[in-house]
Structure formats: C-alpha cells, structure tokens
Design a protein around this motif. Structure first.
Motif, mmCIF file in Angstrom:
data_model
loop_
_atom_site.group_PDB
_atom_site.id
_atom_site.type_symbol
_atom_site.label_atom_id
_atom_site.label_comp_id
_atom_site.label_asym_id
_atom_site.label_seq_id
_atom_site.Cartn_x
_atom_site.Cartn_y
_atom_site.Cartn_z
ATOM 1 N N GLN A 163 39.750 43.687 35.594
ATOM 2 C CA GLN A 163 39.888 42.931 34.351
ATOM 3 C C GLN A 163 39.069 43.518 33.202
ATOM 4 O O GLN A 163 39.348 43.211 32.034
ATOM 5 N N TYR A 179 37.917 41.413 50.120
ATOM 6 C CA TYR A 179 38.453 41.730 48.798
ATOM 7 C C TYR A 179 39.065 43.123 48.760
ATOM 8 O O TYR A 179 39.290 43.670 47.693
ATOM 9 N N SER A 216 36.957 40.258 39.330
ATOM 10 C CA SER A 216 37.496 41.562 39.697
ATOM 11 C C SER A 216 37.274 42.573 38.574
ATOM 12 O O SER A 216 37.536 42.283 37.404
ATOM 13 N N GLN A 272 32.968 41.141 45.304
ATOM 14 C CA GLN A 272 34.352 41.104 44.842
ATOM 15 C C GLN A 272 34.912 42.495 44.560
ATOM 16 O O GLN A 272 36.135 42.675 44.495
ATOM 17 N N ASN A 273 34.001 43.468 44.412
ATOM 18 C CA ASN A 273 34.408 44.831 44.055
ATOM 19 C C ASN A 273 33.691 45.836 44.951
ATOM 20 O O ASN A 273 32.791 46.558 44.505
ATOM 21 N N ARG A 298 43.385 44.374 46.660
ATOM 22 C CA ARG A 298 43.002 44.103 45.286
ATOM 23 C C ARG A 298 43.962 43.159 44.581
ATOM 24 O O ARG A 298 45.186 43.263 44.706
ATOM 25 N N MET A 299 43.366 42.202 43.857
ATOM 26 C CA MET A 299 44.100 41.261 43.018
ATOM 27 C C MET A 299 43.382 41.213 41.676
ATOM 28 O O MET A 299 42.291 40.639 41.562
ATOM 29 N N SER A 325 43.872 39.555 39.162
ATOM 30 C CA SER A 325 43.715 38.215 38.588
ATOM 31 C C SER A 325 42.574 37.428 39.224
ATOM 32 O O SER A 325 42.182 36.375 38.708
ATOM 33 N N ARG A 326 42.011 37.942 40.319
ATOM 34 C CA ARG A 326 40.942 37.217 41.010
ATOM 35 C C ARG A 326 39.662 37.224 40.170
ATOM 36 O O ARG A 326 39.291 38.226 39.576
ATOM 37 N N ALA A 327 38.983 36.087 40.115
ATOM 38 C CA ALA A 327 37.764 35.956 39.311
ATOM 39 C C ALA A 327 36.747 37.020 39.691
ATOM 40 O O ALA A 327 36.471 37.234 40.870
#
Length: 264
Positions: free
Chosen positions: A187, A174, A184, A152-153, A177-178, A180-182
């Motif tokens: 956050q 991925y 990420s 995810q990263n 970039r978002m 809000s995506r689980a």
C-alpha cells in the motif's frame, strides 16, 4: 539526476519543484545524537568501523496509529540525518492515511538483534549489521533502510529444498500477499519512493523482503561522505527527480522502477 534520459526536463525547472521537498528543519529538533544517546547506541548497536557515526544520525519522532486504530505519540526511528526531514514527512503521511504500525522503537531496545525486533513486529531503521544471510554491510548500517510491520511483511528466503522460510516465523501467515490487508507494505511502496526510499524488497526475487525500503547503495555511499547540508541537498534532488519522472511534467510519466533507477 539523469532527468534528460527520461523526459528531458530542463535543469532550470528543478528549483520550481523543490517546494515538493520538506524544508531542512521540517519539524525536527537538532541533528546528531547527544552524548547520552551516542553512548547508548555505541554500547548496543553501533560498532567500530561503521559507515556512519553519531554525528550523522538523528532520531525522528512521530505519531502513528496501531492496528486497533489507537493513536500513539511515541514513535521513534533512527536514520541518517541527511534524510530525516523526508522520513518525518513520510511518517506524518502514514498517520494521515491511517496506515497502521504495530510499534516503532529504536534498535537499542533490542540490543541490535534484528530477529528480536522482527518478532516484536517493530518498525525500525538504523542497525549496524550485515545484510541478512550475508556479509555485505546492510543499508540499515547507514540509517538508510526502513523496515515496517515485519509480521505483516516478512522476509522470505528459500531453504536447500526450495521451501520458503519466513522471518519472523509467524510471518508465514502473511506469505500469501494481499495488498488490501491492513499494514501491508504494498500500500505504501509509492509513498516511500516519493520520499526517496526508491528500492522495495518486495520487488526482489531471492530473497523477498516485503518489510524493507532503502536507497541505492551508491546513494548511501555518497551521502555518508558528504557534510550534512550537501548530503541533504543531494537527497532532496533525488526526491525531486523521482517525482518529476513519475508526474511526467510535460511528457509521458514513467513507471516506478524506471524512475527509481534514474533518480537513485
């Protein structure tokens, strides 16, 4: 900690802020690796000439939730013992927030192969190796860098034609970039900084390393030379300085990067 450069917080106020930092015992067993762990790490991960040895490393064990919100109690990460209390507190907070991790296994399970660990979407820390794509020693070799959810990263570099190349390759999905995506990393940038990992690879330009959090190289070199009590004290002061800077404590709070540069 150069607090005077930021808001002239009196040094006498530092003891009042120490309660923000986990105590040295912070739900952790003893420090250093036992003989079995040390032998295994030397066989698979730790090379001669590494900046730290077995006595300076510690395995932090923690619970986490995965992307299906299933709890696991077998999370493990190896870090420099000087930062272990903060790392324990950090991962406990990730669990409390419900921030998902795919898994967290020690690098010995991958024979120190960073590509294999990333392909397995593994959250990890200590790995005695040079920086990706370079010769300088990585902060992972100090146990002072943490990679979370590499899929995810992803790590992103540019090839000779300027095209993005992703590690792991499936991380390309991925690349846009978002936050809000689980899972990420965006956050939890502030959370990592609040626990002393002041540098985020997502702030870099070339390459960009969204999974990566670390201390400064100068801090790593200082911690590696100190006995454990003094190293923990130094790292704790860095955490206190960052938090004081961010909160303002009677003056205007500073931004994350400014506080990270001053506290690190």
């Amino acid at each position: 900690m150069r607090l005077s450069m930021l808001c002239r917080l009196p040094l006498l106020a530092l003891p009042l802020l120490v309660g923000l930092v986990p105590p040295a015992h912070a739900q952790l067993a003893g420090t250093g690796l036992d003989s079995r762990q040390c032998e295994l790490v030397k066989q698979r991960v730790l090379q001669p000439g590494a900046p730290v040895d077995c006595a300076q490393l510690q395995v932090v064990r923690f619970a986490y939730v995965d992307f299906d919100k299933v709890r696991h109690d077998d999370g493990e990460i190896m870090v420099m013992a000087a930062v272990a209390p903060q790392v324990k507190a950090l991962f406990d907070e990730l669990l409390k927030r419900g921030f998902p991790l795919a898994q967290a296994r020690l690098m010995e399970h991958y024979q120190g192969n960073d590509d294999a660990s990333m392909a397995d979407n593994n959250t990890s820390a200590f790995n005695d190796r040079p920086i990706t794509g370079g010769k300088a020693i990585s902060l992972h070799a100090y146990g002072l860098a943490i990679d979370i959810n590499p899929l995810q990263n992803p790590y992103v570099r540019r090839d000779a034609q300027g095209r993005p190349v992703y590690s792991p390759p499936d991380g390309q999905a991925y690349g846009q970039r978002m936050a809000s995506r689980a899972g990420s990393s965006e956050q939890v940038v502030e959370l990592f900084a609040q626990h002393g990992f002041l540098i985020w690879g997502g702030d870099w330009k070339k390459p960009i390393d969204y999974q990566h959090f670390q201390v400064s190289r100068s801090m790593a070199e200082r911690l590696a030379k100190l006995p454990l009590p003094q190293a923990r004290q130094l790292f704790g002061h860095s955490v206190v300085a960052y938090r004081a800077c961010r909160s303002g404590h009677g003056c205007k709070p500073n931004d994350r990067k400014t506080c990270a540069a001053a506290a690190g």
